[in-house]
Write an enzyme that holds these catalytic residues in place. Structure first.
Site, PDB file in Angstrom:
ATOM      1  N   GLU A 226       0.816  -1.227   0.000  1.00 49.72           N
ATOM      2  CA  GLU A 226       0.000   0.000   0.000  1.00 49.72           C
ATOM      3  C   GLU A 226       0.843   1.268   0.000  1.00 49.72           C
ATOM      4  OE1 GLU A 226      -2.633   0.218   3.383  1.00 49.72           O
ATOM      5  OE2 GLU A 226      -3.493   2.140   2.775  1.00 49.72           O
ATOM      6  N   ASP A 326     -11.190   1.324   4.869  1.00 51.94           N
ATOM      7  CA  ASP A 326     -10.182   1.789   5.822  1.00 51.94           C
ATOM      8  C   ASP A 326     -10.560   3.183   6.305  1.00 51.94           C
ATOM      9  OD1 ASP A 326      -7.991   2.399   7.314  1.00 51.94           O
ATOM     10  OD2 ASP A 326      -6.560   2.449   5.657  1.00 51.94           O
TER      11      ASP A 326
HETATM   12  C1  RNT Z   1      -2.435   4.138   6.848  1.00 53.96           C
HETATM   13  C2  RNT Z   1      -2.949   3.098   5.916  1.00 53.96           C
HETATM   14  C3  RNT Z   1      -3.231   1.778   6.540  1.00 53.96           C
HETATM   15  C4  RNT Z   1      -3.906   1.878   7.879  1.00 53.96           C
HETATM   16  C5  RNT Z   1      -4.399   0.567   8.405  1.00 53.96           C
HETATM   17  C6  RNT Z   1      -4.730   0.639   9.857  1.00 53.96           C
HETATM   18  O1  RNT Z   1      -2.360   5.375   6.282  1.00 53.96           O
HETATM   19  O2  RNT Z   1      -4.068   3.566   5.255  1.00 53.96           O
HETATM   20  O3  RNT Z   1      -3.945   1.003   5.658  1.00 53.96           O
HETATM   21  O4  RNT Z   1      -4.964   2.783   7.879  1.00 53.96           O
HETATM   22  O5  RNT Z   1      -3.502  -0.418   8.126  1.00 53.96           O
HETATM   23 ZN    ZN Z   2      -5.154   2.164   4.059  1.00 53.07          ZN
END
Ligand code: RNT
Ligand code: ZN
Length: 419
Positions: A226, A326
């Site tokens: 991510e 999220d």
């Molecule tokens: C943080 C990311 C991540 C978290 C979660 C808790 O900026 O978005 O995905 O929000 O893993």
């Molecule tokens: Zn996230």
């Protein structure tokens, strides 16, 4: 015939006039699971120690009473939320929600056993699960760096944690007979201008390669990474930028996670899907709502959300995109926050499925952009709500504000009694 059914029958005809089959739309919708994140229920705290407050730029604000304090409370709250959302969905869990009993287990030592209760519970609900290493809110993340740290022992610690998490993901997927998406997000970055942007990125690339070195059965575990543009405390530089992870996901053939709050405020991830899907095998969505500098407000039925859903449908991407959520808001009833956000996600998918795609595309191909715009705007006032209400009844979920009545009762009987 009930009022809801009568309204539905009329709506069905209105849509049919545009060549849209409402039954078919609901049939597809039933089969789209939304992965609901556990962390809305307890403000991203987890169960490792008494009240660790998330750092790494993740911050839940507000002090609405009723935060889940134990795994059992959190599961009860999640079940309550699921009962108010039409359809069968999934649960997205973070490693910091491990249940290690009275012993303290280091994050690098976690195994599937520490998630046994979660898995058994998910199995009893017949739902799938997704998973995440927790690379924040920890002494070893105190410098703001994890997988990209210049300190080899810190780096190795987080590599070990992420490897442990992939195995847990595989354990979950195997137990539930359904692949678990294990998504890596790290907070690494600088508040102010770095002197060296390159070295941390080189280290992150090497760390991720070490994490992903072992091939796991894709029927059990799927790997995802991510990206983020900036965070609180990492305003000037984030190691895992979009370009970094786009390149990484393309070259390593892993899933790319697009979080709706992780781009410039005028960018929408709906627009990105058809591009990235040309180059990465699959995408994970973190559907969220950015508001100014916060990336995690409760999802609402916004244009941005509708664009995400319509892109999934228009570009035939539903089987290559994992829809996850999220967001976290501690200033309102947390169970309601889940219900609002998840119901909106499902609503947006239904709106997208009710679109006369062929007709719109036809106008576009003929170069008739006037009709394309006219039809898009007419569609907005078709009786979508009647189809949605009918879908909720069909799925045994409350219609309209009736779900809020249940929230109020739950708040009175359960949430307000928590200290
Ligand atoms: C943080 C990311 C991540 C978290 C979660 C808790 O900026 O978005 O995905 O929000 O893993
Ligand atoms: Zn996230």
């Amino acid at each position: 015939m009930s009022g809801i059914e009568a309204a539905y029958e009329q709506a069905k005809e209105r849509y049919a006039a545009y060549g849209v089959d409402t039954e078919k739309a609901m049939d597809v919708l039933r089969r789209i699971p939304v992965s609901m994140h556990c962390w809305q229920g307890d403000d991203v705290v987890g169960f490792e120690s008494a009240g660790s407050i998330a750092d790494g730029g993740i911050m839940a604000t507000g002090n609405y009473p009723g935060r889940a304090r134990t795994p059992q409370e959190l599961r009860n709250d999640i079940e309550k939320a699921f009962s108010l959302i039409p359809g069968k969905h999934r649960l997205n869990l973070h490693a910091c929600y491990a249940e290690t009993g009275r012993v303290k287990v280091d994050r690098s030592q976690l195994t599937i056993e520490h998630f046994g209760n979660w898995v058994t519970w998910a199995g009893s609900l017949g739902i799938g699960m997704d998973f995440n290493p927790t690379c924040f809110a920890h002494p070893k993340a105190a410098t703001g760096f994890t997988l990209a740290s210049a300190d080899v022992s810190i780096r190795q610690y987080w590599i070990d944690h992420c490897i442990a998490c992939r195995h847990i993901g595989a354990g979950i997927g195997k137990a539930l007979g359904n692949p678990c998406v294990t998504n890596i997000w790290i907070p690494d970055g600088y508040k102010d201008m770095p002197a060296d942007r390159k070295s941390p990125r080189e280290r992150l690339e090497r760390s991720l390669d070490a994490v992903l070195a072992e091939r796991l059965n894709p029927a059990w575990n799927l790997d995802s990474v991510e990206c983020k543009l900036f965070g609180i405390g990492s305003e000037s530089y984030v190691v895992g930028s979009h370009e970094f992870y786009m390149g990484y996901a393309v070259s390593r053939k892993v899933i790319l996670c697009l979080d709706a709050g992780h781009f410039h405020p005028t960018e929408e991830i709906g627009d990105k899907l058809s591009s990235v899907l040309l180059f990465v095998p699959e995408v994970l969505l973190h559907v969220s709502r950015g508001v100014r500098w916060d990336s995690d407000h409760v999802v609402i039925l916004s244009d941005a959300l509708e664009n995400i859903a319509s892109e999934l449908v228009r570009s035939d991407a539903l089987d290559r995109v994992h829809v996850g959520l999220d967001f976290f808001d501690a200033s309102i009833n947390r169970v309601a926050a889940w219900v609002i956000g998840t119901r909106c996600m499902v609503k947006a998918l239904l709106i997208a499925l009710l679109e006369p795609r062929e007709q719109l595309r036809g106008y576009e191909e003929e170069g008739d952009f006037t009709s394309r715009l006219a039809l898009m705007e007419e569609l907005k006032t078709l009786p979508f709500g009647a189809v949605w209400d009918y879908y909720c009844t069909q799925q045994g979920a409350p219609v309209g504000m009736a779900w809020m009545d249940e929230i109020k009762t739950y708040e009175r009987n359960v949430l307000s009694r928590r200290g």
